[in-house]
Motif scaffolding. Sequence first.
Motif, short mmCIF file in Angstrom:
data_model
loop_
_atom_site.label_atom_id
_atom_site.label_comp_id
_atom_site.label_asym_id
_atom_site.label_seq_id
_atom_site.Cartn_x
_atom_site.Cartn_y
_atom_site.Cartn_z
N ASN A 15 0.82 -1.21 0.00
CA ASN A 15 0.00 0.00 0.00
C ASN A 15 0.85 1.26 0.00
OD1 ASN A 15 -2.61 -1.14 -0.06
ND2 ASN A 15 -2.51 -1.55 2.13
N ASN A 19 0.54 4.43 -2.51
CA ASN A 19 0.25 5.74 -1.91
C ASN A 19 1.32 6.77 -2.27
OD1 ASN A 19 -2.26 5.44 -0.53
ND2 ASN A 19 -1.22 4.15 0.98
N HIS A 22 1.05 7.56 -6.05
CA HIS A 22 -0.14 8.39 -6.28
C HIS A 22 0.14 9.83 -5.86
CE1 HIS A 22 -4.31 9.79 -6.08
NE2 HIS A 22 -4.62 8.74 -6.84
N PRO A 30 1.31 12.17 0.61
CA PRO A 30 0.91 10.76 0.67
C PRO A 30 -0.22 10.55 1.68
CG PRO A 30 3.29 10.95 0.72
CD PRO A 30 2.74 12.35 0.85
N LYS A 31 -1.14 9.67 1.30
CA LYS A 31 -2.26 9.32 2.17
C LYS A 31 -2.10 7.87 2.61
CE LYS A 31 -5.24 12.52 -0.26
NZ LYS A 31 -6.39 12.71 -1.14
N ASP A 32 -2.90 7.46 3.56
CA ASP A 32 -2.85 6.09 4.06
C ASP A 32 -4.08 5.33 3.55
OD1 ASP A 32 -2.09 3.83 5.41
OD2 ASP A 32 -2.91 4.48 7.32
N ILE A 33 -4.07 5.03 2.24
CA ILE A 33 -5.19 4.32 1.62
C ILE A 33 -4.86 2.84 1.57
CG2 ILE A 33 -6.47 4.01 -0.55
CD1 ILE A 33 -5.93 7.03 -1.07
N TRP A 35 -5.02 0.26 -0.51
CA TRP A 35 -5.22 -0.05 -1.92
C TRP A 35 -5.57 -1.52 -2.12
CZ3 TRP A 35 -5.66 3.18 -5.97
CH2 TRP A 35 -5.31 4.52 -5.76
#
Length: 136
Positions: A15, A19, A22, A30-33, A35
């Motif tokens: 992930n 992130n 992206h 950066p985000k904490d998605i 994925w």
Amino acid sequence: MAATPSYEWRGPFQNIEVNNLHAECFDHEPKDIDWQARLDRHSLGWVCARHGDQLVGFVNVVWDGGKHAFVLDLMVAKSHRHAGVAKTMMKQVIEQTESAGCEWLHVDFEERLRPFYFDVVGFHETHAGLIRLRHT
């Protein structure tokens, strides 16, 4: 960039890699998605492009479970742009979605990407609609 990247349909990823890529490609922090959870739930598949161990490209293909698939989040690291990475990933996307029985592959994009999607990949112009539901 010495070696040619390797490409894998439904390739493994972390992930944090997606992130960070992206964030680089869409110019945000950066985000904490999660994925992996997102792709497991909604995606037909994805392509990972790697230069050694580094994730340098990624594209997600969501679908309706039938005839329609949609390209989302086509990303190539700045260090690997203009070297055919996106074109190669899209070739795999087209092959895999066709092989899954899809009849239509959709994409939307910013105007600056029109030459890539129409001239390089082979998409055709169509009429479509869009409603912006949330302003962030």
